[in-house]
Design a protein around this motif. Structure first.
Motif, PDB file in Angstrom:
ATOM      1  N   SER A   1       0.842  -1.203   0.000  1.00 57.46           N
ATOM      2  CA  SER A   1       0.000   0.000   0.000  1.00 57.46           C
ATOM      3  C   SER A   1       0.873   1.247   0.000  1.00 57.46           C
TER       4      SER A   1
ATOM      5  N   TYR B   1       5.103   8.775   0.663  1.00 56.65           N
ATOM      6  CA  TYR B   1       3.846   9.254   0.117  1.00 56.65           C
ATOM      7  C   TYR B   1       2.959   9.583   1.296  1.00 56.65           C
ATOM      8  N   PRO B   2       2.209  10.660   1.240  1.00 47.37           N
ATOM      9  CA  PRO B   2       1.440  11.069   2.417  1.00 47.37           C
ATOM     10  C   PRO B   2       0.203  10.216   2.684  1.00 47.37           C
ATOM     11  N   VAL B   3      -0.332   9.580   1.638  1.00 46.18           N
ATOM     12  CA  VAL B   3      -1.553   8.764   1.802  1.00 46.18           C
ATOM     13  C   VAL B   3      -1.281   7.377   1.229  1.00 46.18           C
TER      14      VAL B   3
ATOM     15  N   LYS C   1      -6.009   3.856   1.321  1.00 51.06           N
ATOM     16  CA  LYS C   1      -6.856   4.954   1.829  1.00 51.06           C
ATOM     17  C   LYS C   1      -7.270   5.908   0.711  1.00 51.06           C
ATOM     18  N   GLN C   2      -6.882   5.624  -0.511  1.00 51.66           N
ATOM     19  CA  GLN C   2      -7.241   6.494  -1.626  1.00 51.66           C
ATOM     20  C   GLN C   2      -8.685   6.252  -2.029  1.00 51.66           C
ATOM     21  N   LYS C   3      -9.348   7.358  -2.368  1.00 54.42           N
ATOM     22  CA  LYS C   3     -10.768   7.270  -2.727  1.00 54.42           C
ATOM     23  C   LYS C   3     -10.974   6.297  -3.900  1.00 54.42           C
TER      24      LYS C   3
ATOM     25  N   ASP D   1     -10.867   0.623   2.823  1.00 54.37           N
ATOM     26  CA  ASP D   1     -10.619   1.828   3.618  1.00 54.37           C
ATOM     27  C   ASP D   1     -10.380   1.508   5.088  1.00 54.37           C
TER      28      ASP D   1
ATOM     29  N   THR E   1       0.872   3.142   7.857  1.00 56.77           N
ATOM     30  CA  THR E   1       0.403   4.421   8.399  1.00 56.77           C
ATOM     31  C   THR E   1       1.540   5.152   9.106  1.00 56.77           C
TER      32      THR E   1
ATOM     33  N   THR F   1       3.767   6.724   6.491  1.00 52.05           N
ATOM     34  CA  THR F   1       3.176   7.874   5.781  1.00 52.05           C
ATOM     35  C   THR F   1       3.159   9.112   6.678  1.00 52.05           C
ATOM     36  N   GLU F   2       3.139   8.899   7.980  1.00 52.04           N
ATOM     37  CA  GLU F   2       3.116  10.042   8.903  1.00 52.04           C
ATOM     38  C   GLU F   2       4.518  10.586   9.223  1.00 52.04           C
TER      39      GLU F   2
END
Ligand SMILES: *Cc1c(COP(=O)(O)O)cnc(C)c1O
Length: 374
Positions: A84, A319-321, A325-327, A335, A343, A346-347
């Motif tokens: 992911s 990558y930030p997202v 979690k992408q729409k 989701d 996570t 990404t943070e």
């Protein structure tokens, strides 16, 4: 001080301007803009460099991934395991082809797909694994190949960020990333380690039949002109890009070394602080530092990034997202999927400038700026 950029393609061009300009003018004079000699020459030279039987050029790295998946004869709903924590292209093509992306965790040290997570995610519908050699370091290909063999899965390497990287097997042998799985896919996007002056991509394989299929799909499903056997697409590397890439290929090892020298400088500069985790290096892989990505511990990343901006030091969050979690992937009901390590990364990750044209003054300035902000 010379200006700071994440990637300085302009200075790089000027060092080899004579060679590049001549190569471009030669193509213009030939007017063989599509499938000209330059495309064949570059493909042959790249195959030689990578020590792989077939290089099939195409229009970009995303197409390479798409065509590779198209060549495997998968059915809608078949599952493809992928990290992911990656650029969207890796996962987007899976959904585009009506396959089901199965997002799994990465190793928080290497940033690459975790083989144990792959094994756990395998179901009777699983058909392929797409490891990503993120930031320029190889995923654990030896473990991934073992899992793939055991479960009869295809392995498509996303090598967009790691061209030139060597993977070392436990028997002492080495192979270039992108030549280890069934198909390796790479991108020649201008900021990549082997960058064109526009878009470009390629697929690599040692499998003759697969090579023929990839070539056919990239060319409207035809082997013989106007006889179309399968539904394909139109994905070509143009001759001007190929000619430029051929010039730059001769410099690729030097480019990798220049990036490694930058990384060594940063590693050393940040070795005294626990607030920065510098890139971890696995024994099984070299690192060609498409990105120099650090993990901030106990530092407010937004404030840190704003501080760098203020000092004129560029930085990026790759990558930030996470993909799940992408729409665009809501349709798969992923989701709510919990991938805590993804996570976490990404943070906390942030990438600093790394390219082939950096000098000591710039590095010192960036390192001082970073250390002053933590
Ligand atoms: C750049 C990149 C791609 C896509 O390449 P394009 O040439 O931009 O289509 C795919 N995967 C990863 C990991 C990338 O970094």
């Amino acid at each position: 001080m010379r200006p700071l950029y994440m990637v300085d393609t302009h200075s790089q061009y000027h060092k080899i301007k004579h060679q590049v300009d001549k190569a471009v003018l030669d193509v213009m004079e030939s007017t063989a803009f599509i499938n000209g000699k330059a495309v064949k020459d570059f493909s042959d030279h790249l195959a030689g460099y990578l020590n792989v039987k077939h290089v099939i050029p195409c229009a970009n790295g995303t197409d390479a991934l798409q065509i590779a998946l198209m060549a495997l004869g998968l059915q809608p709903g078949d599952e493809v395991i992928t990290p992911s924590f990656t650029y969207i292209a890796t996962t987007e093509v899976i959904a585009l082809l009506r396959l089901t992306p199965v997002f799994v965790e990465v190793d928080p040290e290497t940033f690459c797909i975790d083989p144990a997570a792959i094994e756990k995610a395998i179901t009777p519908r699983t058909k392929a694994i797409v490891p990503v050699h993120l930031y320029g370091q190889a995923a654990d290909m030896e473990s991934i190949l073992k899992i793939a063999e055991k479960h009869q899965l295809f392995v498509i390497e996303d090598n967009a960020q790691a061209i030139g990287c060597d993977f070392h097997f436990s028997d002492g042998s080495s192979r270039k990333t992108g030549t280890i799985g069934h198909v390796g896919c790479t991108s020649f996007y201008p900021s990549k380690n082997l960058g064109a002056f526009g878009d470009g991509g390629a697929m690599c394989t040692n499998d003759d039949l697969l090579a023929e299929k990839l070539r056919m799909i990239a060319n409207h499903g035809q082997k013989e002109r106007y006889y179309h056997e399968v539904v394909g697409c139109n994905s070509r590397l143009d001759s001007i890009q190929a000619a430029i890439l051929d010039v730059k290929l001769a410099h690729l090892d030097a480019y990798c070394q220049a990036r490694q020298a930058v990384a060594a400088y940063y590693d050393n500069a940040f070795s005294g602080t626990e607030k920065i985790r510098t890139p971890f290096k696995e024994a099984y892989s070299d690192h060609v530092y498409h990105q120099y990505t650090i993990i901030l511990e106990g530092v407010d990343r937004d404030a840190f990034k704003a501080g760098l901006d203020k000092k004129g030091v560029p930085s990026m969050i790759y990558y930030p997202v996470p993909a799940h979690k992408q729409k665009m992937f809501e349709q798969f009901g992923v989701d709510a999927l919990e991938l805590p390590l993804t996570t976490y990364l990404t943070e906390r990750v942030i990438s600093l400038p790394v390219h082939t044209e950096m000098d000591e003054e710039q590095l010192e300035f960036i390192a001082d700026a970073v250390l002053s902000l933590i």
